[in-house]
Scaffold this motif. Structure first.
Motif, PDB file in Angstrom:
ATOM      1  N   THR A   1       0.865  -1.177   0.000  1.00  0.00           N
ATOM      2  CA  THR A   1       0.000   0.000   0.000  1.00  0.00           C
ATOM      3  C   THR A   1       0.905   1.231   0.000  1.00  0.00           C
ATOM      4  N   GLU A   2       0.306   2.388  -0.010  1.00  0.00           N
ATOM      5  CA  GLU A   2       1.090   3.620   0.042  1.00  0.00           C
ATOM      6  C   GLU A   2       1.693   3.856   1.432  1.00  0.00           C
ATOM      7  N   GLN A   3       1.426   2.968   2.378  1.00  0.00           N
ATOM      8  CA  GLN A   3       2.060   3.029   3.695  1.00  0.00           C
ATOM      9  C   GLN A   3       3.219   2.034   3.799  1.00  0.00           C
ATOM     10  N   SER A   4       3.446   1.247   2.753  1.00  0.00           N
ATOM     11  CA  SER A   4       4.541   0.269   2.741  1.00  0.00           C
ATOM     12  C   SER A   4       5.874   0.976   2.494  1.00  0.00           C
ATOM     13  N   ALA A   5       6.954   0.206   2.547  1.00  0.00           N
ATOM     14  CA  ALA A   5       8.284   0.757   2.288  1.00  0.00           C
ATOM     15  C   ALA A   5       8.376   1.239   0.846  1.00  0.00           C
ATOM     16  N   ILE A   6       9.047   2.360   0.647  1.00  0.00           N
ATOM     17  CA  ILE A   6       9.267   2.909  -0.694  1.00  0.00           C
ATOM     18  C   ILE A   6      10.566   2.327  -1.236  1.00  0.00           C
ATOM     19  N   TYR A   7      10.513   1.839  -2.476  1.00  0.00           N
ATOM     20  CA  TYR A   7      11.707   1.289  -3.122  1.00  0.00           C
ATOM     21  C   TYR A   7      12.527   2.433  -3.701  1.00  0.00           C
ATOM     22  N   ASN A   8      13.789   2.533  -3.266  1.00  0.00           N
ATOM     23  CA  ASN A   8      14.693   3.565  -3.773  1.00  0.00           C
ATOM     24  C   ASN A   8      15.928   2.992  -4.444  1.00  0.00           C
ATOM     25  N   GLU A   9      16.337   1.799  -4.014  1.00  0.00           N
ATOM     26  CA  GLU A   9      17.553   1.198  -4.541  1.00  0.00           C
ATOM     27  C   GLU A   9      17.504  -0.308  -4.321  1.00  0.00           C
ATOM     28  N   PRO A  10      18.314  -1.065  -5.067  1.00  0.00           N
ATOM     29  CA  PRO A  10      18.335  -2.520  -4.882  1.00  0.00           C
ATOM     30  C   PRO A  10      18.637  -2.879  -3.422  1.00  0.00           C
ATOM     31  N   PHE A  11      18.049  -3.983  -2.968  1.00  0.00           N
ATOM     32  CA  PHE A  11      18.327  -4.451  -1.609  1.00  0.00           C
ATOM     33  C   PHE A  11      18.577  -5.946  -1.644  1.00  0.00           C
ATOM     34  N   GLU A  12      19.275  -6.432  -0.615  1.00  0.00           N
ATOM     35  CA  GLU A  12      19.677  -7.831  -0.589  1.00  0.00           C
ATOM     36  C   GLU A  12      18.611  -8.723   0.019  1.00  0.00           C
ATOM     37  N   ILE A  13      18.455  -9.886  -0.574  1.00  0.00           N
ATOM     38  CA  ILE A  13      17.579 -10.940  -0.086  1.00  0.00           C
ATOM     39  C   ILE A  13      18.486 -12.116   0.260  1.00  0.00           C
ATOM     40  N   SER A  14      18.384 -12.610   1.501  1.00  0.00           N
ATOM     41  CA  SER A  14      19.278 -13.696   1.900  1.00  0.00           C
ATOM     42  C   SER A  14      18.546 -14.896   2.488  1.00  0.00           C
ATOM     43  N   ASP A  15      17.256 -14.799   2.674  1.00  0.00           N
ATOM     44  CA  ASP A  15      16.446 -15.888   3.207  1.00  0.00           C
ATOM     45  C   ASP A  15      15.218 -16.053   2.334  1.00  0.00           C
ATOM     46  N   TYR A  16      14.421 -17.097   2.647  1.00  0.00           N
ATOM     47  CA  TYR A  16      13.127 -17.259   1.970  1.00  0.00           C
ATOM     48  C   TYR A  16      12.335 -15.981   2.211  1.00  0.00           C
ATOM     49  N   THR A  17      11.950 -15.323   1.155  1.00  0.00           N
ATOM     50  CA  THR A  17      11.270 -14.038   1.264  1.00  0.00           C
ATOM     51  C   THR A  17      10.188 -13.947   0.207  1.00  0.00           C
ATOM     52  N   ILE A  18       9.040 -13.461   0.598  1.00  0.00           N
ATOM     53  CA  ILE A  18       7.975 -13.175  -0.362  1.00  0.00           C
ATOM     54  C   ILE A  18       7.959 -11.669  -0.556  1.00  0.00           C
ATOM     55  N   VAL A  19       8.393 -11.239  -1.725  1.00  0.00           N
ATOM     56  CA  VAL A  19       8.450  -9.818  -2.047  1.00  0.00           C
ATOM     57  C   VAL A  19       7.267  -9.489  -2.940  1.00  0.00           C
ATOM     58  N   ARG A  20       6.536  -8.470  -2.551  1.00  0.00           N
ATOM     59  CA  ARG A  20       5.438  -7.985  -3.385  1.00  0.00           C
ATOM     60  C   ARG A  20       5.656  -6.499  -3.587  1.00  0.00           C
ATOM     61  N   ALA A  21       5.415  -6.021  -4.798  1.00  0.00           N
ATOM     62  CA  ALA A  21       5.633  -4.608  -5.106  1.00  0.00           C
ATOM     63  C   ALA A  21       4.514  -4.084  -5.984  1.00  0.00           C
ATOM     64  N   LYS A  22       4.256  -2.788  -5.860  1.00  0.00           N
ATOM     65  CA  LYS A  22       3.222  -2.140  -6.663  1.00  0.00           C
ATOM     66  C   LYS A  22       3.632  -0.693  -6.870  1.00  0.00           C
ATOM     67  N   ALA A  23       3.378  -0.181  -8.063  1.00  0.00           N
ATOM     68  CA  ALA A  23       3.662   1.220  -8.361  1.00  0.00           C
ATOM     69  C   ALA A  23       2.371   2.029  -8.179  1.00  0.00           C
ATOM     70  N   PHE A  24       2.502   3.164  -7.526  1.00  0.00           N
ATOM     71  CA  PHE A  24       1.384   4.081  -7.322  1.00  0.00           C
ATOM     72  C   PHE A  24       1.747   5.428  -7.929  1.00  0.00           C
ATOM     73  N   ARG A  25       0.756   6.071  -8.540  1.00  0.00           N
ATOM     74  CA  ARG A  25       0.925   7.418  -9.034  1.00  0.00           C
ATOM     75  C   ARG A  25      -0.214   8.242  -8.465  1.00  0.00           C
ATOM     76  N   GLU A  26       0.033   9.484  -8.167  1.00  0.00           N
ATOM     77  CA  GLU A  26      -0.987  10.314  -7.538  1.00  0.00           C
ATOM     78  C   GLU A  26      -2.301  10.246  -8.305  1.00  0.00           C
ATOM     79  N   GLY A  27      -3.363   9.941  -7.589  1.00  0.00           N
ATOM     80  CA  GLY A  27      -4.685   9.867  -8.199  1.00  0.00           C
ATOM     81  C   GLY A  27      -5.134   8.453  -8.514  1.00  0.00           C
ATOM     82  N   PHE A  28      -4.184   7.508  -8.703  1.00  0.00           N
ATOM     83  CA  PHE A  28      -4.560   6.134  -8.986  1.00  0.00           C
ATOM     84  C   PHE A  28      -3.354   5.230  -8.844  1.00  0.00           C
ATOM     85  N   SER A  29      -3.627   3.925  -8.671  1.00  0.00           N
ATOM     86  CA  SER A  29      -2.521   2.953  -8.652  1.00  0.00           C
ATOM     87  C   SER A  29      -2.347   2.381 -10.035  1.00  0.00           C
ATOM     88  N   LEU A  30      -1.124   2.032 -10.366  1.00  0.00           N
ATOM     89  CA  LEU A  30      -0.806   1.502 -11.687  1.00  0.00           C
ATOM     90  C   LEU A  30      -1.074   0.016 -11.745  1.00  0.00           C
TER      91      LEU A  30
END
Length: 76
Positions: free
Chosen positions: A47-76
């Motif tokens: 959601t728009e309250q989740s962490a903002i992606y700014n740069e690559p980050f490391e994954i070192s364990d079993y991880t479920i990554v979900r991402a979504k792009a939002f633009r003002e007025g609507f979600s992409l």
């Protein structure tokens, strides 16, 4: 140990794009349209309250990554 990245794709792409990985990986997220990318690493929907992606980050364990792009007025 192996790890798996599960990706909830929509208007974003991730590299690597999932599967079993045998070492620490740097995760890169890109959006197909302009907007702010928000992501989670606990399997919850971003959601728009989740962490903002700014740069690559490391994954070192079993991880479920979900991402979504939002633009003002609507979600992409």
């Amino acid at each position: 140990s192996a790890m798996v990245i599960d990706i909830d794709k929509g208007t974003v792409t991730m590299t690597p794009d999932g599967g079993s990985l045998s070492s620490v990986q740097s995760l890169i997220i890109n959006a197909s349209e302009d907007g702010t990318i928000y992501y989670t690493t606990d399997g919850s929907k971003p959601t728009e309250q989740s962490a903002i992606y700014n740069e690559p980050f490391e994954i070192s364990d079993y991880t479920i990554v979900r991402a979504k792009a939002f633009r003002e007025g609507f979600s992409l």
